[in-house]
Design an enzyme around this catalytic site. Structure first.
Site, short mmCIF file in Angstrom:
data_model
loop_
_atom_site.label_atom_id
_atom_site.label_comp_id
_atom_site.label_asym_id
_atom_site.label_seq_id
_atom_site.Cartn_x
_atom_site.Cartn_y
_atom_site.Cartn_z
N GLU A 120 2.96 -1.29 -23.63
CA GLU A 120 2.31 -1.01 -24.92
C GLU A 120 3.19 -1.43 -26.10
O GLU A 120 2.67 -1.91 -27.11
CB GLU A 120 1.91 0.47 -25.03
CG GLU A 120 0.87 0.93 -24.00
CD GLU A 120 -0.42 0.11 -23.98
OE1 GLU A 120 -0.76 -0.53 -24.99
OE2 GLU A 120 -1.09 0.10 -22.93
N HIS A 152 2.65 -5.00 -26.74
CA HIS A 152 1.45 -5.27 -27.56
C HIS A 152 1.76 -5.13 -29.05
O HIS A 152 1.27 -5.90 -29.86
CB HIS A 152 0.31 -4.33 -27.20
CG HIS A 152 -0.41 -4.70 -25.94
ND1 HIS A 152 -0.77 -5.99 -25.64
CD2 HIS A 152 -0.86 -3.95 -24.90
CE1 HIS A 152 -1.41 -6.02 -24.48
NE2 HIS A 152 -1.47 -4.79 -24.01
N HIS A 199 -2.07 -9.96 -22.90
CA HIS A 199 -1.90 -9.79 -21.45
C HIS A 199 -1.45 -11.09 -20.80
O HIS A 199 -1.84 -12.18 -21.22
CB HIS A 199 -3.20 -9.29 -20.83
CG HIS A 199 -3.43 -7.84 -21.15
ND1 HIS A 199 -4.66 -7.32 -21.42
CD2 HIS A 199 -2.54 -6.82 -21.26
CE1 HIS A 199 -4.52 -6.03 -21.69
NE2 HIS A 199 -3.25 -5.70 -21.61
N CYS A 200 -0.61 -10.96 -19.79
CA CYS A 200 -0.03 -12.10 -19.10
C CYS A 200 -0.73 -12.25 -17.75
O CYS A 200 -1.14 -11.27 -17.13
CB CYS A 200 1.46 -11.83 -18.91
SG CYS A 200 2.33 -13.14 -18.02
N CYS A 212 4.54 -9.53 -14.08
CA CYS A 212 5.05 -9.35 -15.44
C CYS A 212 4.55 -8.02 -16.00
O CYS A 212 3.41 -7.62 -15.75
CB CYS A 212 4.56 -10.50 -16.32
SG CYS A 212 4.99 -10.31 -18.07
N CYS A 263 8.10 -11.50 -17.64
CA CYS A 263 8.27 -12.81 -17.01
C CYS A 263 9.05 -13.68 -18.01
O CYS A 263 9.24 -13.28 -19.17
CB CYS A 263 6.93 -13.44 -16.67
SG CYS A 263 6.02 -14.01 -18.12
N CYS A 289 7.05 -14.38 -21.35
CA CYS A 289 6.90 -13.22 -22.24
C CYS A 289 8.26 -12.82 -22.78
O CYS A 289 8.37 -12.42 -23.94
CB CYS A 289 6.23 -12.07 -21.52
SG CYS A 289 4.51 -12.43 -21.09
ZN LIG Z 1 -2.36 -4.04 -22.27
ZN LIG Z 2 4.45 -12.43 -18.77
#
Ligand SMILES: [Zn+2]
Ligand SMILES: [Zn+2]
Length: 187
Positions: free
Chosen positions: A133, A136, A142-143, A148, A167, A170
């Site tokens: 969170e 975000h 989202h990945c 991840c 990952c 990210c």
């Molecule tokens: Zn989420």
């Molecule tokens: Zn990721």
């Protein structure tokens, strides 16, 4: 970044402590602290038919608490069950990008799934949802990588499969976003 954790109702102290230390560990140059003040569970966010609390209402409420602090973002932690209208439940919700996030510990306990209690598993899940969170709030979406931490958890199986860390892609995004915020990068 400075993260403030806001308890919404009574919250497991051990889980909070671990969330605090792991957020500092996983996010670069991050300080995290739990606010002394506790937000009462907002009765008007309760849906009697669903027996759950509307997480978007709670997010809005968290916004009034962050204004009193120097924090870059605020993570609400609650033990009540959360929902948004188009989903059966949510583990958490965040403004993306933004300053507020909330997670629920309600569905993270193995007992919820009629499994034997397991503190280690419970705490690990709490950390993953918290890192997700906060990701975000930094603007991460989202990945697609199921390991991840930014992978969307549709069920607890997804939470258990993913790691508490990012990952490579990210991670690079987080480093870039936080790097661009620090005053040194403008020198
Ligand atoms: Zn989420
Ligand atoms: Zn990721």
């Amino acid at each position: 970044m400075r993260i403030a954790i806001l308890r919404i109702g009574a919250v497991d102290t051990g889980a909070l402590k671990k969330i605090e230390s792991e957020l500092e560990e996983i996010y670069p140059e991050t300080e995290c602290s739990v606010l002394n003040e506790i937000m009462p569970i907002p009765a008007d966010a309760y849906n009697h038919a669903r027996r759950q609390f509307h997480s978007t209402h709670i997010l809005a409420r968290i916004n009034s608490y962050i204004k009193q602090t120097q924090a870059d973002c605020m993570l609400g932690v609650t033990e009540v069950d959360l929902y948004v209208p188009h989903l059966n439940f949510v583990f958490g919700e965040a403004s993306c990008p933004g300053k507020t996030a909330v997670i629920s510990l309600f569905r993270l306990k193995p007992e919820f799934y009629e499994h034997p209690a397991n503190r280690e598993v419970f705490i690990e899940r709490c950390v993953k949802e918290a890192v997700h969170e906060i990701g975000h709030t930094l603007g991460l979406r989202h990945c697609k990588n199921p390991t991840c931490v930014m992978f969307f958890s549709n069920s607890i199986l997804d939470t258990d499969r993913k790691r508490k860390t990012f990952c490579e892609n990210c991670h690079a995004k987080v480093a870039r976003i936080l790097g661009s915020r620090s005053p040194e990068s403008h020198i």
